[in-house]
Design a protein around this motif. Sequence first.
Motif, PDB file in Angstrom:
ATOM      1  N   GLU A   1       1.628 -86.922 -38.571  1.00 28.51           N
ATOM      2  CA  GLU A   1       2.317 -86.377 -38.361  1.00 28.51           C
ATOM      3  C   GLU A   1       2.290 -85.132 -38.308  1.00 28.51           C
ATOM      4  O   GLU A   1       0.863 -83.879 -39.154  1.00 28.51           O
ATOM      5  N   GLY A   2       2.735 -84.061 -38.209  1.00 25.55           N
ATOM      6  CA  GLY A   2       3.015 -82.510 -38.092  1.00 25.55           C
ATOM      7  C   GLY A   2       2.529 -82.595 -36.365  1.00 25.55           C
ATOM      8  O   GLY A   2       2.748 -83.311 -35.654  1.00 25.55           O
ATOM      9  N   VAL A   3       2.419 -81.308 -36.096  1.00 20.23           N
ATOM     10  CA  VAL A   3       1.992 -80.459 -34.431  1.00 20.23           C
ATOM     11  C   VAL A   3       0.554 -80.086 -34.740  1.00 20.23           C
ATOM     12  O   VAL A   3       0.799 -79.121 -35.840  1.00 20.23           O
ATOM     13  N   ALA A   4       0.442 -80.209 -33.587  1.00 20.96           N
ATOM     14  CA  ALA A   4      -1.400 -79.739 -33.352  1.00 20.96           C
ATOM     15  C   ALA A   4      -0.690 -78.243 -32.258  1.00 20.96           C
ATOM     16  O   ALA A   4       0.246 -78.025 -31.825  1.00 20.96           O
ATOM     17  N   ILE A   5      -1.947 -77.209 -32.800  1.00 26.70           N
ATOM     18  CA  ILE A   5      -1.354 -75.595 -32.232  1.00 26.70           C
ATOM     19  C   ILE A   5      -2.537 -75.946 -31.057  1.00 26.70           C
ATOM     20  O   ILE A   5      -3.532 -76.623 -31.223  1.00 26.70           O
ATOM     21  N   LYS A   6      -1.270 -75.403 -29.637  1.00 28.43           N
ATOM     22  CA  LYS A   6      -1.594 -75.703 -28.464  1.00 28.43           C
ATOM     23  C   LYS A   6      -2.411 -74.984 -27.599  1.00 28.43           C
ATOM     24  O   LYS A   6      -3.221 -74.347 -27.037  1.00 28.43           O
ATOM     25  N   ALA A   7      -2.279 -73.294 -27.808  1.00 24.78           N
ATOM     26  CA  ALA A   7      -2.388 -71.960 -27.243  1.00 24.78           C
ATOM     27  C   ALA A   7      -1.871 -71.407 -28.524  1.00 24.78           C
ATOM     28  O   ALA A   7      -0.370 -70.912 -29.129  1.00 24.78           O
ATOM     29  N   VAL A   8      -2.358 -70.365 -28.159  1.00 23.15           N
ATOM     30  CA  VAL A   8      -2.056 -68.908 -29.183  1.00 23.15           C
ATOM     31  C   VAL A   8      -1.645 -67.476 -28.632  1.00 23.15           C
ATOM     32  O   VAL A   8      -3.111 -66.960 -27.769  1.00 23.15           O
ATOM     33  N   GLU A   9      -0.788 -66.787 -28.027  1.00 25.94           N
ATOM     34  CA  GLU A   9      -0.462 -65.982 -27.183  1.00 25.94           C
ATOM     35  C   GLU A   9      -1.065 -64.955 -28.148  1.00 25.94           C
ATOM     36  O   GLU A   9      -0.928 -64.628 -28.736  1.00 25.94           O
ATOM     37  N   LYS A  10      -1.900 -64.083 -26.996  1.00 25.12           N
ATOM     38  CA  LYS A  10      -2.577 -62.736 -27.329  1.00 25.12           C
ATOM     39  C   LYS A  10      -1.870 -61.582 -28.101  1.00 25.12           C
ATOM     40  O   LYS A  10      -0.355 -61.691 -27.351  1.00 25.12           O
ATOM     41  N   ASN A  11      -1.965 -61.038 -28.458  1.00 24.94           N
ATOM     42  CA  ASN A  11      -0.780 -59.816 -29.564  1.00 24.94           C
ATOM     43  C   ASN A  11       0.666 -60.511 -29.670  1.00 24.94           C
ATOM     44  O   ASN A  11       1.040 -59.319 -30.362  1.00 24.94           O
ATOM     45  N   SER A  12      -0.197 -61.356 -29.958  1.00 26.24           N
ATOM     46  CA  SER A  12       1.015 -62.343 -30.646  1.00 26.24           C
ATOM     47  C   SER A  12       1.570 -61.717 -32.422  1.00 26.24           C
ATOM     48  O   SER A  12       0.344 -61.668 -32.285  1.00 26.24           O
ATOM     49  N   SER A  13       2.303 -62.403 -33.193  1.00 25.24           N
ATOM     50  CA  SER A  13       2.208 -62.436 -34.499  1.00 25.24           C
ATOM     51  C   SER A  13       1.728 -63.116 -34.749  1.00 25.24           C
ATOM     52  O   SER A  13       0.969 -63.000 -36.165  1.00 25.24           O
ATOM     53  N   TYR A  70      -1.225 -68.820 -43.005  1.00 26.51           N
ATOM     54  CA  TYR A  70      -1.411 -67.447 -42.450  1.00 26.51           C
ATOM     55  C   TYR A  70       0.551 -67.254 -42.966  1.00 26.51           C
ATOM     56  O   TYR A  70       1.385 -67.948 -43.239  1.00 26.51           O
ATOM     57  N   VAL A  71       0.405 -65.876 -42.766  1.00 25.63           N
ATOM     58  CA  VAL A  71       1.714 -65.041 -43.204  1.00 25.63           C
ATOM     59  C   VAL A  71       1.636 -64.040 -42.502  1.00 25.63           C
ATOM     60  O   VAL A  71       1.150 -62.682 -41.936  1.00 25.63           O
ATOM     61  N   MET A  72       2.887 -64.247 -41.859  1.00 25.49           N
ATOM     62  CA  MET A  72       3.219 -63.021 -40.749  1.00 25.49           C
ATOM     63  C   MET A  72       4.476 -62.692 -40.774  1.00 25.49           C
ATOM     64  O   MET A  72       6.023 -63.802 -41.155  1.00 25.49           O
ATOM     65  N   ILE A  73       5.705 -61.733 -39.808  1.00 30.15           N
ATOM     66  CA  ILE A  73       6.769 -61.399 -40.117  1.00 30.15           C
ATOM     67  C   ILE A  73       7.317 -61.780 -38.461  1.00 30.15           C
ATOM     68  O   ILE A  73       6.153 -61.657 -37.334  1.00 30.15           O
ATOM     69  N   LYS A  74       8.588 -62.392 -38.437  1.00 33.01           N
ATOM     70  CA  LYS A  74       8.467 -62.976 -37.500  1.00 33.01           C
ATOM     71  C   LYS A  74       9.840 -62.217 -36.543  1.00 33.01           C
ATOM     72  O   LYS A  74      10.580 -61.491 -37.264  1.00 33.01           O
ATOM     73  N   LYS A  75       8.796 -61.821 -34.927  1.00 31.89           N
ATOM     74  CA  LYS A  75       9.600 -61.179 -34.274  1.00 31.89           C
ATOM     75  C   LYS A  75       9.466 -61.657 -32.802  1.00 31.89           C
ATOM     76  O   LYS A  75       8.783 -61.386 -32.038  1.00 31.89           O
TER      77      LYS A  75
END
Length: 517
Positions: free
Chosen positions: A32-44, A100-105
């Motif tokens: 169950e759940g979803v796996a993180i496959k990639a993280v874009e640089k300079n993103s939230s 993790y805490v972030m602002i949605k942009k």
Amino acid sequence: MNLKKYLKFRVLFLLFFIIVSVIAINPKFSIEGVAIKAVEKNSSASDAGISFDSSITLTSREIIKSINGRDVKSLDDYSNILKSINESNIVRIQTSKQEYVMIKKGDLGLTVEKVSDSNIRRGLDLQGGTRVVLQPEEKLTDKEMQDVISVMGNRLNVYGLSDLKIKQSNDFSGNSFIIVEIAGASKEEVKELIASQGKFEAKIGNETVFIGGKKDITYVCRGDGKCAGIRQCDQANSGFQCVFDFQIKLSPEAAKKHADVTSKLDANLSSKGNYLSKPLDLYLDGKLVDSLQISESLKGQAATDISISGPGAGVTKNDAIKDATKNMNKLQTVLITGSLPTKLNIVKLDTVSPVLGEQFTKNAISIILFAILAVAIVIFIRYRDLKVALPIILISGSEVLIILGIAALWKYNIDLAAIAGILAAVGTGVDDQIVIADEILSGKKRKEILSFKEQIKRAFFVIFVAYATGVASMIPLFWAGAGLFTGFALTTILGISIGVFITRPAFAAIVESLEED
């Protein structure tokens, strides 16, 4: 039955490899759940501290468990929960590691996928994506080919395509190719991004002021709208026209070149402003992208801060914004990574949809199980004795398991060609085991005065000759078809090697013990 006499060294050696293979594959039953496959640089997501390491195993990837307290059990849950969160609101993501805490942009900058049920990596045929076979226009040395692969890898990573595989391949005629496999990417974006050389030049008149790459450009803004974004969209005759711009920083050498060229230009005075007599023309692969007027105040100045702009068009405003965004991303990518050392021609381009890839996976598993079942039926019909038939089936299954275990440890992608190689190795293995069984059983029936070791030597002489022939016949396939048959050749050689050095000796030991009973 005395189990101790069956646990000979050769059998224990096989059991060791089986255990290691199971640990390497690491099958999961709760996914169950979803796996993180990639993280874009300079993103939230990146700014919040989420990172991705492509070198870790599939089952070790960070898993998103919940968002803002709502459970995430599937890709649909992940998408629907994010859609329900308004812009500029807080997003709390709880993963298998931490919160993790972030602002949605807009887009958080995360690429996710289903949680993997094992460490077996599926190739393009089995998960969907795009494969491109490229050939350089010029003859390149091995070092130059590695430079091309390095720039291409950087370009695709910067563009946000991280789940990729790039390798060099040669054919029998000495021609060199580059094979690029990208999971989840469309044919259009891959074709645009890697088929073009990506040669960027900024010219004033006929003089080049700076080019793409780290030598002249030290920084390219890919921010959230302050220093990069879509600035305006106006209605045109055939739809809408948008304009993007983003900031870059030049190296001191490039800035001095800009100052030297502009110091020779005259100023033109007009009601729209005071500009120099020649604009800054931006070229990408020899095509004019945009012309920027140069302010009179920059004459002879070693300016390091430059604003780059370009257009985007579409039938609707949203289409124009998407086109402008795509053009901006491509230009930013080329400016960061620089141009390829040579132009590449597309020899072959294939795309497999994720849905079709999933179906291929199910079919491949069914084929392997059906093949083992068919072998079991044939073996039982031949011997009509479970004491002989059952070990052959178990050994064949263990060979498949060990091949997959080694592939998981090696992080090798299993594709349809590799599966065909596994089936070929299983077939060869069954043949060899029949040779061993027949030699022992026929010798017993004829009441030959030969020791068990002599009988095994006879059988293994035939097996080693067949092994050498099999390996020799597979080696040319590493270069055939621009390397597209490598998976078949590799898994076949791996499978028959496992058979000769691990499973066949164990089978011989098992048959010896059974015959003693």
